[in-house]
Design a protein around this motif. Structure first.
Motif, PDB file in Angstrom:
ATOM      1  N   LEU A 178      55.076  93.807  36.606  1.00 29.79           N
ATOM      2  CA  LEU A 178      56.287  94.137  36.089  1.00 29.79           C
ATOM      3  C   LEU A 178      56.441  93.477  34.970  1.00 29.79           C
ATOM      4  O   LEU A 178      56.783  93.701  33.838  1.00 29.79           O
ATOM      5  N   MET A 179      55.744  92.036  34.878  1.00 36.44           N
ATOM      6  CA  MET A 179      55.958  91.130  33.551  1.00 36.44           C
ATOM      7  C   MET A 179      54.703  91.800  32.564  1.00 36.44           C
ATOM      8  O   MET A 179      54.609  91.241  31.341  1.00 36.44           O
ATOM      9  N   SER A 180      53.760  92.360  33.000  1.00 35.46           N
ATOM     10  CA  SER A 180      52.572  92.631  31.994  1.00 35.46           C
ATOM     11  C   SER A 180      52.664  94.250  31.752  1.00 35.46           C
ATOM     12  O   SER A 180      51.714  94.781  30.983  1.00 35.46           O
ATOM     13  N   ARG A 181      53.913  94.848  31.970  1.00 35.02           N
ATOM     14  CA  ARG A 181      54.179  96.308  31.355  1.00 35.02           C
ATOM     15  C   ARG A 181      54.229  96.096  29.833  1.00 35.02           C
ATOM     16  O   ARG A 181      54.661  95.221  29.505  1.00 35.02           O
ATOM     17  N   ARG A 185      58.341  92.804  26.807  1.00 38.38           N
ATOM     18  CA  ARG A 185      58.012  92.083  25.460  1.00 38.38           C
ATOM     19  C   ARG A 185      57.923  90.787  25.498  1.00 38.38           C
ATOM     20  O   ARG A 185      57.441  90.067  24.414  1.00 38.38           O
ATOM     21  N   ALA A 186      58.817  89.960  26.273  1.00 35.75           N
ATOM     22  CA  ALA A 186      58.808  88.607  26.408  1.00 35.75           C
ATOM     23  C   ALA A 186      59.112  87.962  27.933  1.00 35.75           C
ATOM     24  O   ALA A 186      59.884  88.812  28.402  1.00 35.75           O
ATOM     25  N   VAL A 187      58.344  87.191  28.336  1.00 32.87           N
ATOM     26  CA  VAL A 187      58.714  86.285  29.535  1.00 32.87           C
ATOM     27  C   VAL A 187      58.969  84.789  29.378  1.00 32.87           C
ATOM     28  O   VAL A 187      58.115  84.165  28.603  1.00 32.87           O
ATOM     29  N   PHE A 188      60.095  84.142  29.800  1.00 37.12           N
ATOM     30  CA  PHE A 188      60.426  82.971  29.579  1.00 37.12           C
ATOM     31  C   PHE A 188      60.376  82.125  30.863  1.00 37.12           C
ATOM     32  O   PHE A 188      61.595  82.179  31.575  1.00 37.12           O
ATOM     33  N   PRO A 189      59.259  81.654  31.218  1.00 32.49           N
ATOM     34  CA  PRO A 189      59.060  80.958  32.439  1.00 32.49           C
ATOM     35  C   PRO A 189      60.050  79.576  32.433  1.00 32.49           C
ATOM     36  O   PRO A 189      60.338  78.949  31.294  1.00 32.49           O
ATOM     37  N   THR A 194      54.412  76.609  34.486  1.00 37.18           N
ATOM     38  CA  THR A 194      54.491  77.998  34.993  1.00 37.18           C
ATOM     39  C   THR A 194      53.843  78.883  33.772  1.00 37.18           C
ATOM     40  O   THR A 194      53.300  79.742  34.131  1.00 37.18           O
ATOM     41  N   THR A 195      54.337  78.370  32.489  1.00 32.83           N
ATOM     42  CA  THR A 195      53.917  79.358  31.369  1.00 32.83           C
ATOM     43  C   THR A 195      52.376  79.409  31.211  1.00 32.83           C
ATOM     44  O   THR A 195      51.730  80.497  31.143  1.00 32.83           O
ATOM     45  N   GLU A 196      51.597  78.184  31.575  1.00 38.86           N
ATOM     46  CA  GLU A 196      50.345  77.946  31.427  1.00 38.86           C
ATOM     47  C   GLU A 196      49.582  78.974  32.176  1.00 38.86           C
ATOM     48  O   GLU A 196      48.699  79.608  31.999  1.00 38.86           O
ATOM     49  N   ILE A 197      50.048  78.842  33.385  1.00 35.21           N
ATOM     50  CA  ILE A 197      49.431  79.706  34.680  1.00 35.21           C
ATOM     51  C   ILE A 197      49.425  81.150  34.363  1.00 35.21           C
ATOM     52  O   ILE A 197      48.663  81.986  34.525  1.00 35.21           O
ATOM     53  N   LEU A 198      50.789  81.569  33.949  1.00 39.34           N
ATOM     54  CA  LEU A 198      51.070  83.041  33.802  1.00 39.34           C
ATOM     55  C   LEU A 198      50.323  83.694  32.562  1.00 39.34           C
ATOM     56  O   LEU A 198      49.783  84.833  32.508  1.00 39.34           O
ATOM     57  N   PRO A 204      53.253  88.254  28.496  1.00 41.42           N
ATOM     58  CA  PRO A 204      53.723  87.758  27.022  1.00 41.42           C
ATOM     59  C   PRO A 204      54.662  86.332  27.336  1.00 41.42           C
ATOM     60  O   PRO A 204      55.745  86.376  26.965  1.00 41.42           O
ATOM     61  N   ALA A 205      54.079  85.413  27.985  1.00 38.00           N
ATOM     62  CA  ALA A 205      54.819  84.239  28.302  1.00 38.00           C
ATOM     63  C   ALA A 205      54.913  83.182  27.217  1.00 38.00           C
ATOM     64  O   ALA A 205      53.779  83.124  26.669  1.00 38.00           O
TER      65      ALA A 205
END
Length: 445
Positions: A178-181, A185-189, A194-198, A204-205
């Motif tokens: 769902l986050m890579s569709r 446009r942006a994901v804010f962990p 968590t950002t590094e892993i995603l 788009p983390a």
């Protein structure tokens, strides 16, 4: 809210959030937008609860809202989920999806750009995907710290716990999908780890910090001037313990009874010995009580424990209605309007809260947690929170053990330094909401 036509004012942004804590984080982002010269037009659809946080800022709600029997804690308990299903959860969810899709198509018809900001977990994220519009996601529920830290995987009790990150991340493959569709446009962990892993996947983390640490400025200036006699001042200063019983009735009242047992144990231990230069009993307890709670439920149990009303205290709070109690040379202050000062002034917290505990730790301070009976702050929740917060949160089985933990903390200033750095790393720098709005304007607008 009419603005001169421009790219940003053509943007209409719908906030989806699923829970009280998620509403508050969404509202911080709303407030950061409202400070801009050309904010987008904003709307909200709270999926749990009635969305008062949005309504207080004049943000219109676009669909049906309803408080469910569980109050949004369905993830913790299947029985609560069944109560919610009987209470109309399925019908409510379907009507909310329809309301969202109607809203998106009506924006498109009027030539506006509709976008969605999902705040919370997979539920608002799924909604955003089904909306057909571009979307962004603020992930508040999950952190890699629940399963690992910078050195590797955490030891876990149960075999089923290994499933939490079976695919190499706390976010499961379907959530990452769902986050890579393209429309995402942006994901804010919620933290850097968590950002590094995603970022291992085409997601788009962006690491902007955690909006939970915004708007916590105290009423006093934070710049302290260090003088030659700072050591003396520190020794003369009372030890300040912040008490955080949580915000939901009736649970907060039950938590308060356990916290008072810990307070009694601390006072007894201070009378026994002078810990780290704090004169015996020279301690101030600051109880940060949610404005929605009834203070008489807190004060009646104080009197039973030997606390007496008093007029002055060594610390003053910016709340004219602060209640002051004294027992020997210890003071206990109850405030419903000085939350930020209560968490900034505390050296350590006795905590049985969700968000408040994390904010206290994020200021670089240790918290001692006592698992309660729930529904929120029970053993499972406290244990998970201790993984999330690492060395900054110390879990005790019994309230009386808090005294021993506090003594140990005061005797090891080196561990306090490690705890301070850990808390800042796990909760991030303030200013996240403003950084999120800037990225949303450029990627959704």
């Amino acid at each position: 809210m009419s603005h001169s036509p421009s790219a940003s004012s053509r943007l209409r942004l719908l906030f989806l959030s699923n829970g009280h804590g998620e509403d508050i984080i969404a509202v911080r982002i709303v407030q950061a937008f409202q400070q801009q010269s050309k904010p987008p037009e904003m709307f909200a659809l709270p999926l749990v609860g009635e969305g008062h946080a949005y309504q207080n800022l004049g943000i219109p709600l676009i669909g049906a809202v309803q408080t469910m029997p569980s109050g949004g804690f369905i993830y913790m308990d299947n029985r609560q989920l069944m109560r919610d299903v009987r209470g109309g959860l399925v019908q409510l969810t379907l009507s909310q999806i329809q309301a969202m899709r109607r809203w998106v198509s009506s924006q498109k018809k009027s030539g506006k750009q509709a976008a969605i900001l999902a705040v919370g977990d997979i539920v608002p994220l799924l909604f955003a995907y089904f909306s057909g519009a571009n979307y962004a996601f603020v992930g508040t529920a999950k952190s890699e710290y629940y399963v690992q830290d910078e050195t590797g995987l955490l030891p876990r009790q149960s075999k089923s716990a290994r499933w939490e990150n079976f695919s190499g991340s706390i976010y499961h493959p379907w959530e990452r999908w769902l986050m890579s569709r393209r429309r995402c446009r942006a994901v804010f962990p919620r933290d850097s780890l968590t950002t590094e892993i995603l970022k291992q996947w085409p997601i788009p983390a962006v690491d902007v910090g955690n909006p939970m640490m915004d708007n916590l400025e105290p009423s006093f200036p934070l710049q302290r001037f260090y003088t030659a006699d700072i050591q003396q001042q520190e020794l003369a200063r009372p030890l300040v313990v912040t008490l955080l019983p949580g915000s939901r009735p009736p649970e907060a009242y039950q938590n308060w009874q356990l916290i008072l047992e810990a307070v009694s144990a601390l006072l007894a231990s201070f009378q026994e010995r002078d810990a780290a230069g704090h004169s015996s009993g020279n301690v101030v307890f600051l109880a940060a009580i949610a404005p929605s709670l009834d203070t008489s439920q807190f004060t009646s149990s104080l009197q039973v424990q030997g606390w007496r009303p008093h007029t002055t205290a060594p610390i003053s709070l910016p709340d004219a209605n602060t209640l002051i109690y004294q027992q020997r040379n210890a003071y206990l202050l109850i405030s419903q309007q000085a939350y930020n000062d209560c968490i900034h002034l505390g050296d350590v917290a006795i905590a049985m809260a969700g968000t408040a505990t994390e904010q206290f730790v994020g200021l670089g301070k240790p918290a001692i947690a006592i698992p309660g009976q729930g529904p929120q702050y029970n053993y499972a929740f406290a244990e998970a929170q201790s993984r999330l917060l690492g060395s900054s949160l110390i879990l005790v089985e019994q309230p009386s053990q808090a005294a021993k933990v506090l003594r140990s903390l005061l005797q090891h200033p080196d561990s306090l330094q490690i705890i301070a750095e850990n808390g800042l790393r796990r909760m991030g720098q303030p200013g996240a909401a403003r950084r999120i709005t800037e990225i949303l304007q450029s990627r959704l607008g």
